[in-house]
Design an enzyme around this catalytic site. Sequence first.
Site, mmCIF file in Angstrom:
data_model
loop_
_atom_site.group_PDB
_atom_site.id
_atom_site.type_symbol
_atom_site.label_atom_id
_atom_site.label_comp_id
_atom_site.label_asym_id
_atom_site.label_seq_id
_atom_site.Cartn_x
_atom_site.Cartn_y
_atom_site.Cartn_z
ATOM 1 N N GLU A 1 -68.696 -36.996 -1.415
ATOM 2 C CA GLU A 1 -67.331 -37.276 -0.962
ATOM 3 C C GLU A 1 -66.564 -37.917 -2.113
ATOM 4 O O GLU A 1 -67.110 -38.718 -2.865
ATOM 5 C CB GLU A 1 -67.341 -38.218 0.241
ATOM 6 C CG GLU A 1 -67.724 -37.509 1.499
ATOM 7 C CD GLU A 1 -67.552 -38.384 2.734
ATOM 8 O OE1 GLU A 1 -66.757 -39.334 2.712
ATOM 9 O OE2 GLU A 1 -68.253 -38.093 3.721
ATOM 10 N N GLY B 1 -75.056 -53.213 -4.640
ATOM 11 C CA GLY B 1 -73.862 -53.253 -3.801
ATOM 12 C C GLY B 1 -74.196 -53.861 -2.459
ATOM 13 O O GLY B 1 -75.279 -54.429 -2.270
ATOM 14 N N CYS C 1 -73.850 -39.560 5.194
ATOM 15 C CA CYS C 1 -75.036 -38.752 4.875
ATOM 16 C C CYS C 1 -76.315 -39.557 4.651
ATOM 17 O O CYS C 1 -77.325 -39.291 5.294
ATOM 18 C CB CYS C 1 -74.751 -37.897 3.647
ATOM 19 S SG CYS C 1 -73.317 -36.844 3.889
HETATM 20 C C1 UGA Z 1 -74.355 -38.147 -0.680
HETATM 21 C C2 UGA Z 1 -75.068 -37.482 -1.871
HETATM 22 O O1 UGA Z 1 -74.827 -38.231 -3.063
HETATM 23 C C3 UGA Z 1 -74.560 -36.047 -2.063
HETATM 24 O O2 UGA Z 1 -75.307 -35.407 -3.101
HETATM 25 C C4 UGA Z 1 -74.762 -35.284 -0.748
HETATM 26 O O3 UGA Z 1 -74.302 -33.937 -0.854
HETATM 27 C C5 UGA Z 1 -73.997 -35.982 0.346
HETATM 28 O O4 UGA Z 1 -74.496 -37.330 0.490
HETATM 29 C C6 UGA Z 1 -74.224 -35.207 1.634
HETATM 30 O O5 UGA Z 1 -75.379 -35.106 2.057
HETATM 31 O O6 UGA Z 1 -73.281 -34.587 2.127
HETATM 32 P P1 UGA Z 1 -71.962 -39.288 -0.351
HETATM 33 O O7 UGA Z 1 -72.315 -39.477 1.087
HETATM 34 O O8 UGA Z 1 -70.606 -38.794 -0.711
HETATM 35 O O9 UGA Z 1 -72.965 -38.260 -1.039
HETATM 36 O O10 UGA Z 1 -72.199 -40.721 -1.021
HETATM 37 P P2 UGA Z 1 -72.869 -41.230 -2.369
HETATM 38 O O11 UGA Z 1 -71.974 -41.054 -3.517
HETATM 39 O O12 UGA Z 1 -74.248 -40.682 -2.486
HETATM 40 O O13 UGA Z 1 -72.972 -42.798 -2.058
HETATM 41 C C7 UGA Z 1 -73.795 -43.245 -0.973
HETATM 42 C C8 UGA Z 1 -73.780 -44.743 -0.858
HETATM 43 O O14 UGA Z 1 -74.555 -45.352 -1.882
HETATM 44 C C9 UGA Z 1 -72.399 -45.381 -0.935
HETATM 45 O O15 UGA Z 1 -72.291 -46.385 0.053
HETATM 46 C C10 UGA Z 1 -72.380 -45.965 -2.337
HETATM 47 O O16 UGA Z 1 -71.490 -47.038 -2.484
HETATM 48 C C11 UGA Z 1 -73.817 -46.396 -2.482
HETATM 49 N N1 UGA Z 1 -74.250 -46.559 -3.893
HETATM 50 C C12 UGA Z 1 -74.339 -45.482 -4.723
HETATM 51 C C13 UGA Z 1 -74.586 -47.828 -4.368
HETATM 52 O O17 UGA Z 1 -74.524 -48.835 -3.649
HETATM 53 N N2 UGA Z 1 -75.023 -47.942 -5.673
HETATM 54 C C14 UGA Z 1 -75.128 -46.874 -6.502
HETATM 55 O O18 UGA Z 1 -75.525 -47.067 -7.676
HETATM 56 C C15 UGA Z 1 -74.761 -45.618 -6.021
#
Ligand code: UGA
Length: 434
Positions: free
Chosen positions: A156, A254, A261
């Site tokens: 997203e 975080g 997801c």
């Molecule tokens: C996630 C996956 O990254 C995508 O590859 C996948 O296609 C998608 O789910 C899905 O299944 O549709 P998304 O839900 O957009 O994507 O979110 P992410 O960018 O993965 O972040 C997930 C969570 O982890 C967020 O709350 C973010 O803030 C947190 N996060 C991420 C951290 O706290 N630290 C990090 O270093 C990275």
Amino acid sequence: MSDRQDHPDRLTVGVVGTGYVGLTSAACLAHLGHRVTGVDIDARKVAGLCRGEVPIAEPGLDTLVAEGLARGGLAFTTDLRALAESDVVLLCVPTPTGPEGTADLRAYDAAVDSLAPVLAPHCVVAVKSTVPVGTTARTARVLGRPAVSNPEFLREGHAAHDFLHPDRIVVGGTDPSAADRVAALYDGLTAPVVHTDPTSSELAKYASNAFLALKVSYVNVLAELCERLGADIADVAETMRLDPRIGAAFLSPGPGWGGSCLPKDTRALLHTAAEAGVDFAVLAEAVAANRHQHERVVEKVRQAVTGSTEGSLQGSRLGLLGLAFKAGTDDVRDSPALAVAARLAEAGAVLTGYDPGVDRDGFPGGVVQLVDDVTLVAKDAAGLVLLTEWPEFRELDWPHLADLTDHATIVDTRNLLDSATLTRAGFTYFGLGR
Ligand code: UGA
């Protein structure tokens, strides 16, 4: 983005469901030169899409939709019969969490049932929704035609970019010509294509999201350890990032991982493992650590605001900076910011929240009073809590915000801000893991 309108192997594509994945797939496949029809049961949404109104905040998506509509390569309807001529139909309906962590397949099954009488004999069905292992094979049986698992990995906030620049394309099918047709949708994109069976493809999607969750839980616990030992998580994570075997991404601590997801897919994979008799304790622990992270943030705020681990937050006015589950999106589904807010409210805090991406339409309300001006979260606050890593927060007028607060204390759960700048502005600054 290249112009591939004259695609030599132009396919007629149906996309069922116009959420993040469906709408992005439809617009991007039209951009790649295919003739695409997106179908959704939500008549209002479809009417808006026909006018080029994109209901989600995704950079570039409105341009792609407008381009597709203008060229005639993209259309939207509520009528599944419009898919009668399709060469490929992508299933992109939501599969939320149902009871006990299983995926709720009611919308998915309803879509499959409705498609059955519509599709042409040659049409191949591709499953883009994240579905439990075995669903693609079952879909093939129900429809009496080849079905191919083709999971989507877009993030997203980067949906169109990720679709058009994928790291990998996964095609899980038992019928080689059906699998080739699905792979042909992506001709022109440069990415490795993993050809596999549907079971491995379905599992690969869950495995990827669960591993990302595991990684963030790992770094969040490490941040806690850093605080106890007097180490700095930024330097520890930087050292890890430089090892290509570990990888640079997903090592930022975080308030916990969230979104539509990762929480759903970790629950579903745990359920699948339990059903298969496999003890996936390491993943269960990552989920538990994520809950612990919400509580840890609350305890950190308690300590910062009251000066004591035993202090009471009853009646404390707290300002929340960021409510979306991550920066770059307006999505608050399963947002760690809201999980933390719920716990702060339970502890008696009075919460005001500001998020540059979230407006009243997309906000569930509840314990946080949403304001559209950042100065209102600071006014008379006993403390600020930064929960979403919006880069623009770095540019706020911090001295002015410090003046507005009752106590210029800030807990930065994303380590986004420069502590020296905040200290100069008059704040007592607390990061995570430093
Ligand atoms: C996630 C996956 O990254 C995508 O590859 C996948 O296609 C998608 O789910 C899905 O299944 O549709 P998304 O839900 O957009 O994507 O979110 P992410 O960018 O993965 O972040 C997930 C969570 O982890 C967020 O709350 C973010 O803030 C947190 N996060 C991420 C951290 O706290 N630290 C990090 O270093 C990275």
